[in-house]
Write a protein that holds these residues in place. Sequence first.
Motif, PDB file in Angstrom:
ATOM      1  N   PHE A  36       0.854  -1.166   0.000  1.00 47.69           N
ATOM      2  CA  PHE A  36       0.000   0.000   0.000  1.00 47.69           C
ATOM      3  C   PHE A  36       0.906   1.238   0.000  1.00 47.69           C
ATOM      4  O   PHE A  36       2.098   1.139   0.299  1.00 47.69           O
ATOM      5  N   ARG A  37       0.332   2.386  -0.317  1.00 46.69           N
ATOM      6  CA  ARG A  37       1.122   3.610  -0.258  1.00 46.69           C
ATOM      7  C   ARG A  37       0.246   4.769   0.203  1.00 46.69           C
ATOM      8  O   ARG A  37      -0.962   4.755   0.022  1.00 46.69           O
ATOM      9  N   GLN A  38       0.912   5.739   0.804  1.00 46.95           N
ATOM     10  CA  GLN A  38       0.216   6.936   1.257  1.00 46.95           C
ATOM     11  C   GLN A  38       1.039   8.151   0.871  1.00 46.95           C
ATOM     12  O   GLN A  38       2.162   8.332   1.373  1.00 46.95           O
ATOM     13  N   LYS A  42      -2.887  12.576   1.367  1.00 46.17           N
ATOM     14  CA  LYS A  42      -3.852  11.657   0.754  1.00 46.17           C
ATOM     15  C   LYS A  42      -4.054  10.435   1.637  1.00 46.17           C
ATOM     16  O   LYS A  42      -3.261  10.152   2.529  1.00 46.17           O
ATOM     17  N   GLU A  43      -5.132   9.710   1.342  1.00 48.48           N
ATOM     18  CA  GLU A  43      -5.400   8.491   2.077  1.00 48.48           C
ATOM     19  C   GLU A  43      -4.511   7.353   1.557  1.00 48.48           C
ATOM     20  O   GLU A  43      -4.048   7.372   0.415  1.00 48.48           O
ATOM     21  N   ARG A  44      -4.306   6.390   2.419  1.00 50.09           N
ATOM     22  CA  ARG A  44      -3.547   5.219   2.001  1.00 50.09           C
ATOM     23  C   ARG A  44      -4.315   4.471   0.926  1.00 50.09           C
ATOM     24  O   ARG A  44      -5.541   4.315   1.016  1.00 50.09           O
ATOM     25  N   GLU A  45      -3.599   3.982  -0.079  1.00 54.13           N
ATOM     26  CA  GLU A  45      -4.253   3.284  -1.176  1.00 54.13           C
ATOM     27  C   GLU A  45      -3.553   1.968  -1.477  1.00 54.13           C
ATOM     28  O   GLU A  45      -2.344   1.813  -1.258  1.00 54.13           O
ATOM     29  N   ALA A  91       5.469   8.526  -2.261  1.00 54.91           N
ATOM     30  CA  ALA A  91       4.625   8.133  -1.133  1.00 54.91           C
ATOM     31  C   ALA A  91       5.446   7.324  -0.144  1.00 54.91           C
ATOM     32  O   ALA A  91       6.566   6.901  -0.459  1.00 54.91           O
ATOM     33  N   TYR A  93       5.549   3.794   1.323  1.00 54.74           N
ATOM     34  CA  TYR A  93       5.059   2.482   0.918  1.00 54.74           C
ATOM     35  C   TYR A  93       5.091   1.529   2.113  1.00 54.74           C
ATOM     36  O   TYR A  93       6.101   1.451   2.824  1.00 54.74           O
ATOM     37  N   TYR A  94       4.000   0.808   2.297  1.00 57.86           N
ATOM     38  CA  TYR A  94       3.860  -0.124   3.399  1.00 57.86           C
ATOM     39  C   TYR A  94       3.586  -1.525   2.860  1.00 57.86           C
ATOM     40  O   TYR A  94       2.824  -1.692   1.915  1.00 57.86           O
TER      41      TYR A  94
END
Length: 118
Positions: A36-38, A42-45, A91, A93-94
């Motif tokens: 995922f990335r944020q 912005k919201e995490r996507e 972003a 990244y997770y």
Amino acid sequence: VQLQASGGGLVQAGDSLRLSCATSGRTLSIYQLGWFRQAPGKEREFVTSIRWAGGNTYYADSVKGRFTISRDNAKNTVYLQMNSLKAEDTAVYYCAAKRIGYVSYDSWGQGTLVTVSS
């Protein structure tokens, strides 16, 4: 499952970068691993995910054809190969994990920052 992401950095638009997510603590065959990335403000996507057993992959439309998720069974590590990077890919990244059949990702690693300069 414990997750540790690494590999972020500062690159220029058009460059490539590979992120790694080392895992430990669980039998991964029952898990789906995701990235995922944020971006700032912005919201995490969702970016992409892979089922450890079978290797089925899923991608957000924004990264299809540019990003590739893969896994190394021997190293219990998931990779995110990012090519043709754009400024909008900037972003944190997770990596995350969820059990197959569950809706939500419930294990998260710390983020790794990717900055793409234009």
